[in-house]
Design a protein around this motif. Structure first.
Motif, PDB file in Angstrom:
ATOM      1  N   LEU A 130      -1.685  17.041 -12.425  1.00 54.07           N
ATOM      2  CA  LEU A 130      -2.600  17.997 -13.241  1.00 54.07           C
ATOM      3  C   LEU A 130      -2.746  19.778 -12.759  1.00 54.07           C
ATOM      4  O   LEU A 130      -2.898  20.478 -13.693  1.00 54.07           O
ATOM      5  CB  LEU A 130      -3.888  17.571 -11.741  1.00 54.07           C
ATOM      6  CG  LEU A 130      -5.954  18.483 -12.603  1.00 54.07           C
ATOM      7  CD1 LEU A 130      -5.664  17.830 -13.845  1.00 54.07           C
ATOM      8  CD2 LEU A 130      -6.617  17.965 -11.284  1.00 54.07           C
ATOM      9  N   GLU A 146      -0.607  12.533  -8.872  1.00 54.58           N
ATOM     10  CA  GLU A 146      -1.388  12.743  -9.703  1.00 54.58           C
ATOM     11  C   GLU A 146      -2.271  14.516  -9.643  1.00 54.58           C
ATOM     12  O   GLU A 146      -2.273  15.489 -10.461  1.00 54.58           O
ATOM     13  CB  GLU A 146      -2.919  11.969  -9.401  1.00 54.58           C
ATOM     14  CG  GLU A 146      -4.109  12.138 -10.353  1.00 54.58           C
ATOM     15  CD  GLU A 146      -4.932  11.319  -9.935  1.00 54.58           C
ATOM     16  OE1 GLU A 146      -5.756  12.028  -9.912  1.00 54.58           O
ATOM     17  OE2 GLU A 146      -4.578   9.639 -10.035  1.00 54.58           O
ATOM     18  N   THR A 189      -9.510  13.312 -13.896  1.00 56.83           N
ATOM     19  CA  THR A 189      -8.395  12.248 -13.511  1.00 56.83           C
ATOM     20  C   THR A 189      -9.307  11.381 -12.155  1.00 56.83           C
ATOM     21  O   THR A 189     -10.320  10.814 -11.758  1.00 56.83           O
ATOM     22  CB  THR A 189      -7.454  12.885 -12.875  1.00 56.83           C
ATOM     23  OG1 THR A 189      -7.223  13.074 -11.638  1.00 56.83           O
ATOM     24  CG2 THR A 189      -6.319  14.231 -13.712  1.00 56.83           C
TER      25      THR A 189
END
Length: 363
Positions: free
Chosen positions: A284, A280, A242
């Protein structure tokens, strides 16, 4: 670092243990009292030094009587419903995320014991802290089913508890983790994790810091940053990337399925991440666990281990990481750590790490 305000309410349980609500939104009444009338909480544990392996071992005999896989109607992590006969650890009839002192902790309680040093025997009081963190009031849910707002609340709780626990007397390292599945010893089915505040730097972290220091002297820079950069460039073991994180199968794993997640930025712990990075990262982690579950078309036992820098030493050398591991090696078969692994710490992998990475990546 900009983060939304933590919707936090602190109370005390009837035995004196600290209990904290973390809510998705402000303004929720959390004043329901604990009606159980428990005896004062004062567990006693100790830590004993192993001079051969240069390591500390926790001795907590009171944990033999801890709750083990109760039926759902007697789950201590479910909310206490109005009019119900069973009173759980949670006084409220609903909650979002809660953190509280473990009733059967490995560490903590009275620090009044004496340090003993006689010959090769070295014993200290087991000061420190052990907390339970419940992710949701829904007994049938799981980490991977949490909505985005709840993931953000949970991340806020982890950050806050790391900061708070780092202030407690005697705590040298804070470890956030989740054990999921009876196969690896989880004693409660309700979605939850734990946080330990160790009164020593664990041997794994000490070895990692020693390796990082050797690397820095020989090559300059951070060992962990070098690993992340190399894995990202080669991409043969990368499962997902990412903007801020790289997830990969390590070149020398110890579990049938093992994924490490590192931030690209060099940070020591969870509180050092920005809100965008935390959001994030939580998404994930959900993605990676879902891949674990799709390996055999069913949920498999796993452990989530957050490796954070110690409180007082090696903070410039350490690099935050998440280790996701599962002992499931086939649909109905677990990997057991028998004599070679348990007796000699010599681990054997039955599958190439590169093949594992490919399988997880392609799911």
């Amino acid at each position: 670092m900009s983060r939304p305000e933590t919707n936090k309410t602190r109370i005390l349980l009837s035995d004196g243990r600290e209990f904290v609500y973390y809510d998705d939104r402000p303004g929720i009444d959390r004043t329901a009292p604990d009606r159980r009338g428990l005896e004062p909480h004062n567990p006693k544990s100790e830590i004993r030094y192993d001079p051969v392996l240069d390591d500390w071992v926790i001795v907590a005999a009171h944990r033999q009587t801890r709750t083990n896989l109760p039926k759902a109607s007697e789950c201590p992590l479910c909310p206490t419903l109005q009019g119900a006969e069973y009173l759980s650890e949670i006084p409220a009839d609903d909650y979002h995320v809660v953190a509280f002192e473990n009733r059967f902790p490995s560490l903590g309680g009275s620090s009044g014991g004496l340090e003993v040093l006689e010959g090769t025997i070295h014993t200290k009081p087991g000061v420190g802290r052990c907390e339970v963190v419940c992710f949701t009031s829904d007994h049938g849910s799981s980490f991977v089913k949490l909505p985005q707002a709840r993931l953000r609340t949970l991340a806020a709780a982890w950050v806050d508890r790391t900061l708070e626990m780092s202030k407690y007397p005697g705590v040298e390292q804070v470890f956030v983790f989740e054990n999921r599945g009876a196969e690896i010893g989880a004693t409660l089915d309700h979605p939850h994790g734990q946080i330990y505040g160790y009164p020593f730097v664990t041997s794994r972290t000490a070895r990692a810091l020693a390796s990082a220091e050797r690397w820095q002297k020989a090559h300059g820079g951070c060992l962990f940053c070098a690993i992340v950069s190399e894995e990202s460039q080669k991409r043969i073991r990368v499962v997902r990337e990412t903007e801020h994180f790289v997830a990969f199968v390590p070149a020398a794993p110890r579990f049938p399925y093992e994924v490490h997640v590192y931030p690209r930025r060099h940070v020591p712990d969870l509180p050092a991440l920005t809100q965008a990075e935390l959001d994030e990262l939580m998404a994930l982690q959900v993605d990676l666990l879902e891949r674990f579950f799709r390996l055999f078309d069913k949920p498999i036992p796993y452990m989530s281990c957050w490796h954070q820098a110690p409180v007082r030493v090696g903070r410039d050398l350490h690099h935050l990481s998440l280790q996701l591991i599962s002992p499931q090696r086939a649909p109905n078969t677990l990997k057991f750590f028998a004599s070679s692994e348990s007796g000699m710490h010599a681990y054997t992998m039955d599958v190439l790490p590169e093949a594992i990475a490919t399988r997880l990546r392609d799911i």
